[in-house]
Enzyme design. Structure first.
Site: not given
Length: 413
Positions: A193, A218, A300
Protein backbone atom coordinates in the site's frame (compact mmCIF):
# COMPACT_ATOMS: atom_id res chain seq x y z
CA UNK A 1 -12.80 -33.08 -5.73
CA UNK A 2 -10.52 -30.08 -5.23
CA UNK A 3 -10.58 -27.88 -8.30
CA UNK A 4 -7.04 -27.17 -9.47
CA UNK A 5 -7.02 -24.63 -12.27
CA UNK A 6 -3.38 -23.72 -12.15
CA UNK A 7 -1.40 -26.81 -12.98
CA UNK A 8 0.47 -29.34 -10.87
CA UNK A 9 3.53 -27.17 -10.36
CA UNK A 10 1.82 -25.29 -7.53
CA UNK A 11 3.92 -26.71 -4.72
CA UNK A 12 7.09 -25.72 -6.56
CA UNK A 13 5.74 -22.24 -7.23
CA UNK A 14 4.95 -21.70 -3.57
CA UNK A 15 8.62 -21.70 -2.66
CA UNK A 16 10.26 -19.95 -5.62
CA UNK A 17 9.58 -16.23 -5.46
CA UNK A 18 10.73 -15.65 -9.04
CA UNK A 19 8.75 -18.39 -10.76
CA UNK A 20 5.48 -16.46 -11.00
CA UNK A 21 7.15 -13.42 -12.57
CA UNK A 22 9.01 -15.63 -15.05
CA UNK A 23 5.85 -17.50 -16.03
CA UNK A 24 3.72 -14.34 -16.32
CA UNK A 25 0.42 -16.22 -16.26
CA UNK A 26 -1.17 -14.40 -13.32
CA UNK A 27 -4.82 -13.32 -13.28
CA UNK A 28 -5.73 -11.41 -10.11
CA UNK A 29 -9.02 -10.74 -8.40
CA UNK A 30 -9.30 -7.76 -6.08
CA UNK A 31 -11.61 -9.52 -3.64
CA UNK A 32 -13.12 -6.52 -1.80
CA UNK A 33 -14.32 -2.93 -2.14
CA UNK A 34 -14.56 0.08 0.17
CA UNK A 35 -17.74 -1.19 1.86
CA UNK A 36 -16.71 -4.82 2.43
CA UNK A 37 -16.00 -4.35 6.14
CA UNK A 38 -19.78 -4.04 6.71
CA UNK A 39 -20.55 -7.51 5.37
CA UNK A 40 -18.91 -10.32 7.37
CA UNK A 41 -16.28 -10.37 4.66
CA UNK A 42 -14.15 -13.42 5.43
CA UNK A 43 -17.32 -15.52 5.67
CA UNK A 44 -18.70 -14.04 2.44
CA UNK A 45 -15.50 -14.77 0.51
CA UNK A 46 -15.25 -18.32 1.79
CA UNK A 47 -18.49 -19.10 -0.04
CA UNK A 48 -16.99 -17.75 -3.27
CA UNK A 49 -13.61 -19.53 -3.25
CA UNK A 50 -14.81 -22.37 -5.51
CA UNK A 51 -16.13 -19.89 -8.08
CA UNK A 52 -12.94 -17.77 -7.87
CA UNK A 53 -10.84 -20.87 -8.63
CA UNK A 54 -13.14 -22.15 -11.39
CA UNK A 55 -13.08 -18.71 -13.06
CA UNK A 56 -9.31 -18.99 -13.45
CA UNK A 57 -7.90 -16.53 -10.89
CA UNK A 58 -4.45 -17.38 -9.58
CA UNK A 59 -4.40 -14.90 -6.67
CA UNK A 60 -7.00 -12.97 -4.69
CA UNK A 61 -6.04 -9.67 -3.09
CA UNK A 62 -7.68 -9.38 0.33
CA UNK A 63 -8.15 -6.22 2.42
CA UNK A 64 -5.62 -5.40 5.18
CA UNK A 65 -5.78 -8.17 7.81
CA UNK A 66 -4.67 -6.24 10.91
CA UNK A 67 -6.68 -4.34 13.49
CA UNK A 68 -7.16 -0.74 12.32
CA UNK A 69 -8.46 2.63 13.53
CA UNK A 70 -10.53 2.94 10.36
CA UNK A 71 -12.76 -0.07 9.55
CA UNK A 72 -11.40 -0.38 5.99
CA UNK A 73 -8.03 -1.40 7.43
CA UNK A 74 -5.71 1.36 6.24
CA UNK A 75 -4.91 2.92 9.65
CA UNK A 76 -3.23 -0.04 11.40
CA UNK A 77 -2.06 -0.07 15.01
CA UNK A 78 -1.51 -3.58 16.42
CA UNK A 79 -0.16 -5.48 13.42
CA UNK A 80 -0.28 -8.85 15.16
CA UNK A 81 -3.98 -8.56 15.98
CA UNK A 82 -5.75 -9.98 12.95
CA UNK A 83 -9.25 -9.67 14.33
CA UNK A 84 -10.65 -6.86 12.19
CA UNK A 85 -13.92 -5.45 10.90
CA UNK A 86 -13.64 -8.01 8.08
CA UNK A 87 -13.99 -10.85 10.60
CA UNK A 88 -12.21 -12.83 13.29
CA UNK A 89 -8.76 -14.38 13.04
CA UNK A 90 -10.47 -17.78 13.05
CA UNK A 91 -12.60 -16.89 10.01
CA UNK A 92 -9.59 -15.43 8.19
CA UNK A 93 -7.53 -18.56 8.76
CA UNK A 94 -10.45 -20.71 7.58
CA UNK A 95 -10.71 -18.63 4.40
CA UNK A 96 -6.98 -18.90 3.69
CA UNK A 97 -7.09 -22.65 4.30
CA UNK A 98 -9.92 -23.02 1.78
CA UNK A 99 -8.08 -20.87 -0.77
CA UNK A 100 -5.06 -23.10 -0.38
CA UNK A 101 -7.21 -26.20 -1.04
CA UNK A 102 -8.47 -24.59 -4.24
CA UNK A 103 -5.00 -23.41 -5.27
CA UNK A 104 -5.81 -19.69 -5.24
CA UNK A 105 -3.08 -17.69 -3.54
CA UNK A 106 -4.07 -15.17 -0.88
CA UNK A 107 -2.57 -11.69 -1.26
CA UNK A 108 -2.17 -9.62 1.91
CA UNK A 109 -2.57 -5.84 1.72
CA UNK A 110 0.60 -4.62 3.44
CA UNK A 111 0.12 -1.21 5.10
CA UNK A 112 3.55 -0.26 6.46
CA UNK A 113 3.93 3.36 5.43
CA UNK A 114 2.18 4.60 8.58
CA UNK A 115 0.91 3.35 11.92
CA UNK A 116 -1.42 4.84 14.54
CA UNK A 117 0.30 5.32 17.93
CA UNK A 118 -1.02 4.12 21.29
CA UNK A 119 0.50 6.71 23.64
CA UNK A 120 1.69 10.29 23.58
CA UNK A 121 5.40 10.91 23.37
CA UNK A 122 7.65 13.64 21.98
CA UNK A 123 5.76 16.89 21.38
CA UNK A 124 2.54 15.46 22.82
CA UNK A 125 1.95 13.44 19.63
CA UNK A 126 0.65 9.88 19.57
CA UNK A 127 3.98 8.62 18.26
CA UNK A 128 4.73 5.72 20.62
CA UNK A 129 3.52 2.13 20.50
CA UNK A 130 3.56 1.11 24.15
CA UNK A 131 1.52 -1.86 25.31
CA UNK A 132 1.26 -3.77 22.02
CA UNK A 133 3.62 -5.96 19.96
CA UNK A 134 6.25 -3.94 18.07
CA UNK A 135 6.28 -1.47 20.99
CA UNK A 136 8.40 1.11 19.18
CA UNK A 137 9.26 4.54 20.56
CA UNK A 138 9.39 7.90 18.76
CA UNK A 139 12.52 6.92 16.78
CA UNK A 140 10.27 4.70 14.63
CA UNK A 141 8.33 7.75 13.38
CA UNK A 142 9.72 10.10 10.72
CA UNK A 143 10.70 13.59 11.81
CA UNK A 144 8.35 15.03 9.18
CA UNK A 145 5.34 13.46 10.93
CA UNK A 146 6.13 14.27 14.57
CA UNK A 147 8.64 11.58 15.50
CA UNK A 148 12.32 11.47 16.43
CA UNK A 149 13.34 9.39 13.43
CA UNK A 150 14.95 10.52 10.19
CA UNK A 151 13.21 12.34 7.37
CA UNK A 152 10.91 10.20 5.23
CA UNK A 153 12.45 8.42 2.24
CA UNK A 154 9.24 9.08 0.28
CA UNK A 155 6.04 11.11 0.31
CA UNK A 156 4.09 11.79 3.50
CA UNK A 157 0.75 10.20 4.26
CA UNK A 158 -0.79 13.05 6.24
CA UNK A 159 -2.53 12.97 9.59
CA UNK A 160 -0.89 9.85 11.04
CA UNK A 161 2.66 8.90 12.15
CA UNK A 162 4.72 7.70 9.16
CA UNK A 163 7.10 4.80 9.83
CA UNK A 164 10.84 5.48 9.52
CA UNK A 165 12.13 2.56 7.46
CA UNK A 166 15.74 3.78 7.75
CA UNK A 167 15.77 2.37 11.31
CA UNK A 168 17.23 -1.12 11.39
CA UNK A 169 15.09 -2.19 14.38
CA UNK A 170 11.95 -1.16 12.47
CA UNK A 171 12.92 -3.16 9.37
CA UNK A 172 13.81 -6.20 11.47
CA UNK A 173 10.38 -6.11 13.14
CA UNK A 174 8.49 -5.53 9.87
CA UNK A 175 10.34 -8.41 8.18
CA UNK A 176 9.48 -10.71 11.09
CA UNK A 177 5.81 -9.68 10.84
CA UNK A 178 5.77 -10.33 7.09
CA UNK A 179 7.35 -13.74 7.68
CA UNK A 180 4.60 -14.47 10.22
CA UNK A 181 1.90 -13.53 7.67
CA UNK A 182 3.54 -15.90 5.17
CA UNK A 183 4.42 -18.84 7.36
CA UNK A 184 1.88 -18.81 10.18
CA UNK A 185 -1.20 -17.02 8.88
CA UNK A 186 -1.08 -18.42 5.35
CA UNK A 187 -0.78 -15.45 2.99
CA UNK A 188 1.39 -16.10 -0.07
CA UNK A 189 1.39 -12.80 -1.98
CA UNK A 190 1.83 -9.16 -0.93
CA UNK A 191 0.36 -5.89 -2.16
CA UNK A 192 2.33 -2.88 -0.87
CA UNK A 193 0.00 0.00 0.00
CA UNK A 194 1.04 3.65 -0.63
CA UNK A 195 4.40 2.58 -2.09
CA UNK A 196 5.29 6.23 -2.77
CA UNK A 197 5.72 6.71 0.97
CA UNK A 198 9.06 4.97 1.46
CA UNK A 199 12.05 3.97 -0.62
CA UNK A 200 11.58 0.94 -2.89
CA UNK A 201 14.91 -0.44 -1.65
CA UNK A 202 13.06 -1.36 1.54
CA UNK A 203 10.39 -3.20 -0.47
CA UNK A 204 13.28 -5.22 -1.95
CA UNK A 205 14.57 -6.00 1.54
CA UNK A 206 11.11 -7.06 2.76
CA UNK A 207 10.51 -9.30 -0.27
CA UNK A 208 13.93 -10.92 0.18
CA UNK A 209 13.23 -11.41 3.89
CA UNK A 210 9.67 -12.78 3.72
CA UNK A 211 9.79 -14.44 0.27
CA UNK A 212 6.23 -13.89 -0.97
CA UNK A 213 5.34 -15.85 -4.11
CA UNK A 214 4.26 -12.64 -5.86
CA UNK A 215 4.32 -8.94 -4.95
CA UNK A 216 2.74 -5.84 -6.44
CA UNK A 217 3.16 -2.21 -5.37
CA UNK A 218 0.70 0.66 -5.43
CA UNK A 219 2.81 3.46 -6.89
CA UNK A 220 0.05 5.93 -7.70
CA UNK A 221 0.61 9.54 -8.65
CA UNK A 222 -1.21 11.80 -11.07
CA UNK A 223 -1.08 11.35 -14.82
CA UNK A 224 -0.10 14.33 -16.98
CA UNK A 225 -3.12 16.59 -17.52
CA UNK A 226 -3.50 19.87 -19.34
CA UNK A 227 -6.38 21.32 -17.35
CA UNK A 228 -8.92 18.50 -17.49
CA UNK A 229 -7.51 17.09 -20.73
CA UNK A 230 -5.30 14.01 -20.39
CA UNK A 231 -2.13 14.52 -22.42
CA UNK A 232 -1.37 11.95 -25.13
CA UNK A 233 2.19 11.40 -23.94
CA UNK A 234 2.33 9.76 -20.49
CA UNK A 235 5.96 8.59 -20.74
CA UNK A 236 7.10 10.51 -17.65
CA UNK A 237 4.26 8.94 -15.66
CA UNK A 238 5.05 5.37 -16.68
CA UNK A 239 8.77 6.06 -16.24
CA UNK A 240 8.22 6.81 -12.53
CA UNK A 241 6.46 3.46 -12.08
CA UNK A 242 9.20 1.67 -14.04
CA UNK A 243 11.85 3.35 -11.85
CA UNK A 244 10.06 2.14 -8.73
CA UNK A 245 9.91 -1.46 -10.02
CA UNK A 246 13.59 -1.31 -10.95
CA UNK A 247 14.54 -0.06 -7.48
CA UNK A 248 12.80 -3.04 -5.84
CA UNK A 249 15.50 -5.12 -7.55
CA UNK A 250 12.82 -5.95 -10.14
CA UNK A 251 11.31 -8.24 -7.48
CA UNK A 252 7.93 -6.51 -7.37
CA UNK A 253 5.36 -5.82 -10.05
CA UNK A 254 3.37 -2.56 -9.96
CA UNK A 255 -0.19 -1.57 -10.74
CA UNK A 256 -0.29 0.00 -14.19
CA UNK A 257 -1.97 3.29 -13.30
CA UNK A 258 -0.75 4.73 -16.60
CA UNK A 259 -2.78 2.23 -18.62
CA UNK A 260 -5.84 2.81 -16.43
CA UNK A 261 -5.64 6.58 -16.90
CA UNK A 262 -5.25 6.35 -20.67
CA UNK A 263 -7.75 3.53 -21.24
CA UNK A 264 -10.60 5.27 -19.39
CA UNK A 265 -10.22 8.33 -21.63
CA UNK A 266 -9.64 6.25 -24.77
CA UNK A 267 -12.95 4.38 -24.54
CA UNK A 268 -14.85 7.70 -24.75
CA UNK A 269 -14.15 7.96 -28.50
CA UNK A 270 -10.39 8.63 -28.20
CA UNK A 271 -9.03 5.17 -28.96
CA UNK A 272 -6.11 6.78 -30.85
CA UNK A 273 -4.56 7.10 -27.39
CA UNK A 274 -3.91 3.34 -27.21
CA UNK A 275 -0.89 3.40 -29.53
CA UNK A 276 2.24 5.31 -28.52
CA UNK A 277 4.57 6.92 -31.12
CA UNK A 278 6.62 3.69 -31.23
CA UNK A 279 3.51 1.68 -32.11
CA UNK A 280 3.31 0.05 -28.68
CA UNK A 281 0.74 0.17 -25.87
CA UNK A 282 1.10 3.52 -24.04
CA UNK A 283 1.17 2.28 -20.42
CA UNK A 284 3.68 0.35 -18.30
CA UNK A 285 2.58 -2.75 -20.24
CA UNK A 286 4.14 -1.23 -23.38
CA UNK A 287 7.54 -0.91 -21.69
CA UNK A 288 7.78 -3.61 -19.02
CA UNK A 289 4.80 -5.95 -19.37
CA UNK A 290 6.25 -8.68 -17.15
CA UNK A 291 5.97 -6.27 -14.18
CA UNK A 292 2.70 -4.51 -15.09
CA UNK A 293 -0.52 -5.39 -13.26
CA UNK A 294 -3.31 -3.90 -15.37
CA UNK A 295 -6.70 -3.05 -13.90
CA UNK A 296 -9.90 -1.08 -14.58
CA UNK A 297 -10.83 0.10 -11.08
CA UNK A 298 -10.04 -0.56 -7.42
CA UNK A 299 -11.44 0.33 -3.97
CA UNK A 300 -10.05 3.89 -4.27
CA UNK A 301 -10.69 4.78 -7.92
CA UNK A 302 -14.10 3.10 -8.05
CA UNK A 303 -16.43 1.63 -5.40
CA UNK A 304 -18.14 4.24 -3.19
CA UNK A 305 -15.01 6.44 -3.08
CA UNK A 306 -14.90 6.91 -6.87
CA UNK A 307 -11.78 9.07 -6.85
CA UNK A 308 -10.98 8.30 -10.51
CA UNK A 309 -13.63 5.93 -11.91
CA UNK A 310 -13.65 4.10 -15.22
CA UNK A 311 -16.78 5.11 -17.21
CA UNK A 312 -19.32 2.49 -16.14
CA UNK A 313 -20.87 1.93 -19.58
CA UNK A 314 -17.43 1.07 -21.03
CA UNK A 315 -16.19 -1.37 -18.39
CA UNK A 316 -16.44 -4.47 -20.61
CA UNK A 317 -14.39 -2.76 -23.32
CA UNK A 318 -11.79 -2.15 -20.64
CA UNK A 319 -11.75 -5.84 -19.70
CA UNK A 320 -11.65 -6.88 -23.37
CA UNK A 321 -8.43 -4.85 -23.55
CA UNK A 322 -6.63 -5.90 -20.35
CA UNK A 323 -7.69 -9.58 -20.43
CA UNK A 324 -6.37 -10.07 -23.98
CA UNK A 325 -3.23 -7.97 -23.64
CA UNK A 326 0.24 -8.58 -22.18
CA UNK A 327 0.84 -7.69 -18.55
CA UNK A 328 -0.98 -9.35 -15.65
CA UNK A 329 -4.66 -8.36 -15.48
CA UNK A 330 -6.62 -7.76 -12.27
CA UNK A 331 -10.42 -7.89 -12.09
CA UNK A 332 -12.31 -5.74 -9.55
CA UNK A 333 -14.77 -7.47 -7.18
CA UNK A 334 -17.65 -5.11 -7.99
CA UNK A 335 -17.46 -5.74 -11.73
CA UNK A 336 -17.27 -9.51 -11.20
CA UNK A 337 -19.80 -10.08 -8.43
CA UNK A 338 -22.01 -7.00 -8.07
CA UNK A 339 -22.74 -5.94 -11.65
CA UNK A 340 -24.91 -8.90 -12.65
CA UNK A 341 -24.48 -12.34 -14.19
CA UNK A 342 -23.87 -11.06 -17.71
CA UNK A 343 -20.73 -9.17 -16.65
CA UNK A 344 -19.49 -12.16 -14.64
CA UNK A 345 -19.98 -14.48 -17.63
CA UNK A 346 -18.34 -12.12 -20.12
CA UNK A 347 -15.27 -11.71 -17.87
CA UNK A 348 -15.01 -15.48 -17.32
CA UNK A 349 -15.19 -16.01 -21.10
CA UNK A 350 -12.32 -13.54 -21.67
CA UNK A 351 -10.23 -15.23 -18.94
CA UNK A 352 -10.97 -18.56 -20.58
CA UNK A 353 -9.69 -17.33 -23.96
CA UNK A 354 -6.58 -15.87 -22.29
CA UNK A 355 -5.79 -19.22 -20.65
CA UNK A 356 -6.59 -21.46 -23.62
CA UNK A 357 -4.60 -19.35 -26.06
CA UNK A 358 -1.80 -19.04 -23.47
CA UNK A 359 -1.60 -15.26 -23.45
CA UNK A 360 0.90 -14.22 -20.79
CA UNK A 361 2.61 -11.09 -19.50
CA UNK A 362 5.24 -11.10 -22.26
CA UNK A 363 3.01 -12.05 -25.21
CA UNK A 364 3.78 -10.16 -28.41
CA UNK A 365 1.36 -7.51 -29.60
CA UNK A 366 0.77 -5.95 -33.00
CA UNK A 367 -1.57 -2.96 -33.07
CA UNK A 368 -3.49 -2.67 -36.37
CA UNK A 369 -5.81 0.28 -35.76
CA UNK A 370 -5.90 3.12 -33.21
CA UNK A 371 -8.52 5.58 -34.46
CA UNK A 372 -11.05 7.63 -32.44
CA UNK A 373 -13.72 4.91 -32.58
CA UNK A 374 -11.68 1.76 -33.31
CA UNK A 375 -8.77 -0.06 -31.72
CA UNK A 376 -7.66 -3.48 -32.97
CA UNK A 377 -4.66 -5.68 -32.26
CA UNK A 378 -3.24 -9.18 -32.52
CA UNK A 379 -1.81 -10.70 -29.34
CA UNK A 380 0.56 -13.62 -29.81
CA UNK A 381 -0.25 -15.47 -33.04
CA UNK A 382 -3.71 -16.77 -32.19
CA UNK A 383 -5.82 -13.92 -30.75
CA UNK A 384 -7.20 -10.77 -32.39
CA UNK A 385 -9.46 -8.23 -30.69
CA UNK A 386 -11.19 -4.93 -31.31
CA UNK A 387 -12.93 -2.36 -29.15
CA UNK A 388 -14.99 0.68 -30.15
CA UNK A 389 -17.90 1.35 -32.52
CA UNK A 390 -15.81 1.01 -35.67
CA UNK A 391 -16.18 -2.08 -37.83
CA UNK A 392 -13.16 -4.43 -38.06
CA UNK A 393 -12.38 -8.12 -38.31
CA UNK A 394 -9.17 -10.05 -38.97
CA UNK A 395 -8.33 -11.17 -42.49
CA UNK A 396 -8.28 -14.89 -43.25
CA UNK A 397 -10.67 -17.80 -42.94
CA UNK A 398 -8.77 -19.32 -40.01
CA UNK A 399 -10.06 -16.68 -37.59
CA UNK A 400 -13.23 -17.59 -35.66
CA UNK A 401 -15.21 -15.25 -33.39
CA UNK A 402 -14.48 -16.37 -29.81
CA UNK A 403 -16.63 -13.86 -27.93
CA UNK A 404 -18.19 -10.46 -28.38
CA UNK A 405 -20.21 -7.91 -26.45
CA UNK A 406 -21.16 -4.25 -26.49
CA UNK A 407 -18.41 -2.50 -28.52
CA UNK A 408 -15.88 -5.35 -28.33
CA UNK A 409 -15.04 -8.61 -30.11
CA UNK A 410 -12.32 -11.26 -29.80
CA UNK A 411 -11.29 -13.81 -32.44
CA UNK A 412 -9.06 -16.86 -32.14
CA UNK A 413 -7.43 -19.29 -34.53
Amino acid sequence: MVYNSNGSDASYRRTDTGAVLRSGREILLQAFNWESHKHNWWGNLEKKVADIAKSGFTSAWLPPPANSFAPEGYLPQNLYNINSSYGSEQLLRALLQKMKQYNVRAMADIVINHRVGTTQGHGGMYNRYDGIPLSWDERAVTSCTGGLGNRSTGDNFNGVPNIDHTQQFVRKDITAWLQWLRESVGFQDFRFDFARGYSPKYVKEYIEGAKPVFSVGEYWDSCNYNGHFLEYNQDSHRQRIVNWIDATGQLSAAFDFTTKGILQEAVKGQLWRLRDPQGKPPGVLGWWPSRAVTFIDNHDTGSTQAHWPFPSDHVMEGYAYILTHPGMPAVFYDHFYDWGNSNHEQIVKLIDIRKHQDIHSRSSIKIFEAQPNLYSAMIGEKVCMKIGDGSWYPEGKEWKLATCGHRYAVWQK
